[in-house]
Motif scaffolding. Structure first.
Motif, short mmCIF file in Angstrom:
data_model
loop_
_atom_site.label_atom_id
_atom_site.label_comp_id
_atom_site.label_asym_id
_atom_site.label_seq_id
_atom_site.Cartn_x
_atom_site.Cartn_y
_atom_site.Cartn_z
N LEU A 217 46.75 34.87 63.08
CA LEU A 217 47.15 36.34 62.66
C LEU A 217 46.68 36.50 61.30
N ALA A 218 46.72 37.73 60.85
CA ALA A 218 46.13 38.13 59.34
C ALA A 218 46.88 39.31 59.05
N SER A 219 47.22 39.63 57.60
CA SER A 219 47.81 40.64 57.12
C SER A 219 47.52 40.75 55.87
N ASN A 220 47.76 41.91 55.22
CA ASN A 220 47.63 42.15 53.76
C ASN A 220 48.46 43.40 53.34
N MET A 221 49.00 43.43 52.13
CA MET A 221 49.73 44.55 51.63
C MET A 221 49.16 44.74 50.19
N PHE A 222 48.66 46.24 50.08
CA PHE A 222 48.25 46.30 48.43
C PHE A 222 49.22 47.37 48.01
N ALA A 255 48.33 34.45 49.63
CA ALA A 255 47.54 34.66 48.49
C ALA A 255 47.98 35.91 47.47
N VAL A 256 47.81 35.88 46.19
CA VAL A 256 48.12 37.09 45.50
C VAL A 256 46.84 37.64 44.69
N TRP A 257 46.83 38.99 44.65
CA TRP A 257 45.46 39.41 44.51
C TRP A 257 45.35 40.43 43.34
N PHE A 258 44.62 40.47 42.47
CA PHE A 258 44.27 41.43 41.35
C PHE A 258 42.86 42.03 41.44
N LEU A 259 42.75 43.07 42.43
CA LEU A 259 41.19 43.39 42.58
C LEU A 259 41.01 44.78 42.16
N ASP A 260 39.80 45.10 42.33
CA ASP A 260 39.45 46.38 41.67
C ASP A 260 39.56 47.36 42.79
N LYS A 261 39.79 47.13 43.86
CA LYS A 261 40.24 48.05 45.06
C LYS A 261 41.14 47.42 46.13
N PRO A 262 41.96 47.96 46.96
CA PRO A 262 42.48 47.33 47.91
C PRO A 262 41.60 46.79 49.05
N SER A 263 41.95 45.96 49.90
CA SER A 263 41.03 45.43 51.06
C SER A 263 41.23 45.64 52.36
N ASP A 264 40.36 45.67 53.12
CA ASP A 264 40.78 45.59 54.57
C ASP A 264 41.04 44.26 55.11
N GLU A 272 38.92 40.64 52.78
CA GLU A 272 37.50 40.46 52.89
C GLU A 272 36.82 39.57 51.83
N ASN A 273 35.95 38.94 52.14
CA ASN A 273 35.34 38.19 51.30
C ASN A 273 34.51 38.93 50.32
N ASN A 274 33.75 38.15 49.17
CA ASN A 274 33.13 38.81 48.26
C ASN A 274 33.97 39.95 47.64
N PHE A 275 35.15 39.37 47.23
CA PHE A 275 36.02 40.19 46.46
C PHE A 275 35.72 40.30 45.05
N ASN A 276 36.29 41.35 44.15
CA ASN A 276 36.05 41.49 43.00
C ASN A 276 37.18 41.43 42.28
N THR A 366 43.08 30.80 29.14
CA THR A 366 42.80 31.63 27.78
C THR A 366 41.61 32.69 27.82
N ASP A 367 40.85 32.54 28.93
CA ASP A 367 39.67 33.64 28.97
C ASP A 367 39.43 34.14 30.30
N VAL A 368 40.55 34.86 30.88
CA VAL A 368 40.27 35.45 32.34
C VAL A 368 40.34 36.98 31.97
N LYS A 369 39.49 37.46 32.50
CA LYS A 369 39.22 38.93 32.54
C LYS A 369 39.43 39.77 33.77
N LEU A 370 40.51 40.33 33.90
CA LEU A 370 40.81 41.24 35.16
C LEU A 370 40.04 42.29 35.20
N PRO A 371 39.81 43.01 36.46
CA PRO A 371 39.21 44.11 36.46
C PRO A 371 39.89 45.35 35.58
N HIS A 372 39.37 46.27 34.87
CA HIS A 372 39.99 47.22 34.26
C HIS A 372 41.14 48.14 35.11
N ILE A 373 40.46 48.42 36.26
CA ILE A 373 41.37 48.98 37.40
C ILE A 373 41.89 47.85 38.27
#
Length: 540
Positions: A217-222, A255-264, A272-276, A366-373
């Motif tokens: 099974l696999a699921s996500n919510m953004f 998993a908890v994500w802070f990504l530049d865009k929602p993922s399929d 999806e792999n290769n996330f930003n 102390t040096d983690v930069k999340l995407p601006h969006i």
């Protein structure tokens, strides 16, 4: 030798010489005397030896018994009495003759005396210095500065504004990324502000189940909207459980994500792999060979870096921690607290046992930069092994300073605490003065209003002058310490200890370098000597 004409006579002479050899005091795997007697008393072996060879062996044994080679190859005191241990051979011979038994101390000296062994002295010195450095590095000397150091859990509680008596931050709830019961919108029957994909199941007043006890099974919510805050704190409540699993074998986690865009839907915990962006993977199954699971793994993706499931993302791991109590908690829920500050501060705590404010820090960076969006996402997947992953609640707040700007660094907490201390002191003093004025007023009537206003104004001026003076003095002292020692909070003992530690580190590095060079020279000289000299002996 002309009278010795037969092999039998030669053999008898050899046996007689062998019997004159002293008995071995030390036990060996094979005794020279016993093995040679056994050899020459065996007529079958003697018959296979030529008469010429027997004569040569008799001559060699006779010269050996008569100590011919002792004088021929005379040893000087340089070899018989080594500089590092001059009594080495004398004590060894005494032990062999049974005259004096070795003690533990003398046995150690026999191997290599500390007094004359420069290599042993050097190695011992390195070991002591290295031990001191490791003890300090792993915070064994915590008592030297524990009074002035806050734990990550305490800092995160301050940032959560749990104790407004210490520091008051302005918090604004980000409802677009929040999750609370009931989950479904009454009109559309969708989870408010969230897009759900995959095998999700919503129990409206209980949980949002991302995976259940079924394989593959696999699921996500953004969140539908990005996080509109540069500094924020989040508290997520979830439950990972499968009480029926044999030997605790479950998979794969949350998993908890802070990504530049929602993922399929994808194969990395349901995305999806290769996330930003940042991924916080609470992995409950060990695919690779490293680590103890469940394990919390952080990865900061750049849109092109690949997450390797076969090694549980070891190659791209930013940080992580073991979380053994993540699965099947007795409290039926686990809380994760995340604090992110604009300048890159990221700290994650877990509350496994359901006790109030019982947090355990997982990672603090102390040096983690999340995407601006950045979009908030939650995801899960199962393979051949499975588990229930339930999301129960999520609360997220933007963190502002009292002036309405985002908190930018942890250092600002100090200034905010000082400001609040000053405010509390001023308020306390004002209350005391007002109480005195009220007491006077109750006796003399309204004639003291002017006195009250005058006293209040005078109090504020006096208090402000004292505070400003104290602040200026402290600031000058800090500035002086900063210019002189590089640390505005440096005390004498802290400076002394820091200097000693720095000197020890330099000494360790120098000694290690010298020892390596010294050993290299020894190896070079030994190899050079071997090439130049040819040694021969009786057995060649």
């Amino acid at each position: 030798m002309s009278s010795i004409t037969s092999k039998t006579q030669i053999t008898e002479k050899i046996i007689q010489l062998l019997k004159t050899l002293p008995k071995d005091r030390l036990k060996h795997y094979a005794s020279f005397k016993d093995s040679q007697l056994q050899r020459f008393e065996n007529t079958q072996i003697v018959q296979d030896i030529s008469e010429k060879d027997l004569k040569l062996q008799y001559i060699a044994l006779k010269e050996l018994v008569n100590d011919k080679y002792k004088n021929y190859y005379k040893l000087d005191d340089k070899l018989l009495k080594p500089k590092g241990n001059p009594d080495y051979y004398n004590r060894l011979i005494s032990e062999i003759k049974g005259e004096k038994k070795e003690t533990l101390f003398t046995a150690i000296r026999t191997v290599r005396t500390l007094q004359g062994s420069k290599p042993l002295q050097s190695l011992l010195t390195i070991s002591v210095l290295l031990s001191i450095y490791l003890l300090y590095h792993f915070n064994v000397f915590w008592f030297l500065n524990s009074s002035s150091t806050s734990t990550p859990e305490e800092i995160n509680s301050l940032l959560q504004n749990k104790d407004t008596n210490i520091v008051a931050l302005k918090k604004t709830e980000l409802t677009n990324q929040g999750i609370q019961k009931p989950y479904l919108d009454d009109s559309l029957f969708h989870v408010r502000n969230w897009n759900l994909k995959g095998n999700t199941f919503v129990e409206n007043d209980k949980y949002i189940r991302l995976t259940s006890t079924a394989p593959h099974l696999a699921s996500n919510m953004f969140s539908k909207n990005p996080i509109e805050a540069e500094s924020f704190e989040m508290e997520l409540t979830f439950h990972i459980h499968n009480e029926d699993a044999k030997h605790g074998l479950v998979g794969d986690g949350l998993a908890v994500w802070f990504l530049d865009k929602p993922s399929d839907i994808g194969d990395v915990f349901g995305i999806e792999n290769n996330f930003n962006g940042l991924g916080i993977m609470m992995d409950t199954y060990k695919n690779g060979k490293r680590g103890t699971f469940p394990f919390v793994n952080l990865m900061l993706g750049d849109g092109s870096t690949y997450y390797n499931k076969g090694t549980d993302g070891y190659e791209t791991r930013l940080a992580g921690c073991t979380a053994k109590d993540l699965l099947n908690p007795a409290s039926k829920e686990t809380k994760m607290r995340l604090v992110y500050i604009k300048n890159g501060y990221l700290s994650i705590d877990f509350n496994y046992y359901g006790k109030h404010e019982d947090w355990t820090n997982c990672v603090t960076l102390t040096d983690v930069k999340l995407p601006h969006i950045k979009y908030l996402g939650l995801s899960a997947e199962t393979g051949q092994l499975f588990e229930n992953v339930d999301v129960i609640e999520n609360k997220i707040f933007a963190l502002f300073k009292p002036d309405g700007t985002f908190v930018e660094s942890i250092d600002e907490l100090d200034d905010l605490i000082k400001e609040q201390n000053e405010y509390d002191e001023e308020a306390s003093s004002l209350n005391d003065i007002n109480q005195k004025v009220e007491n006077i007023k109750s006796k003399t009537g309204g004639r003291n209003r002017a006195f009250k206003r005058k006293l209040s104004t005078q109090r504020r001026r006096t208090l402000k002058r004292l505070q400003n003076a104290e602040k200026r003095i402290k600031q000058r002292e800090k500035q002086a310490r900063l210019e002189k020692y590089g640390d505005e909070d440096a005390t004498f003992f802290k400076r002394l200890f820091s200097r000693l530690l720095w000197c020890l580190k330099i000494i360790i590095y120098i000694v290690i370098f010298v020892i390596l060079i010294w050993f290299g020279l020894i190896i070079y000289r030994v190899q050079k000597q071997k090439r130049k000299s040819k040694s021969t002996g009786l057995l060649d």
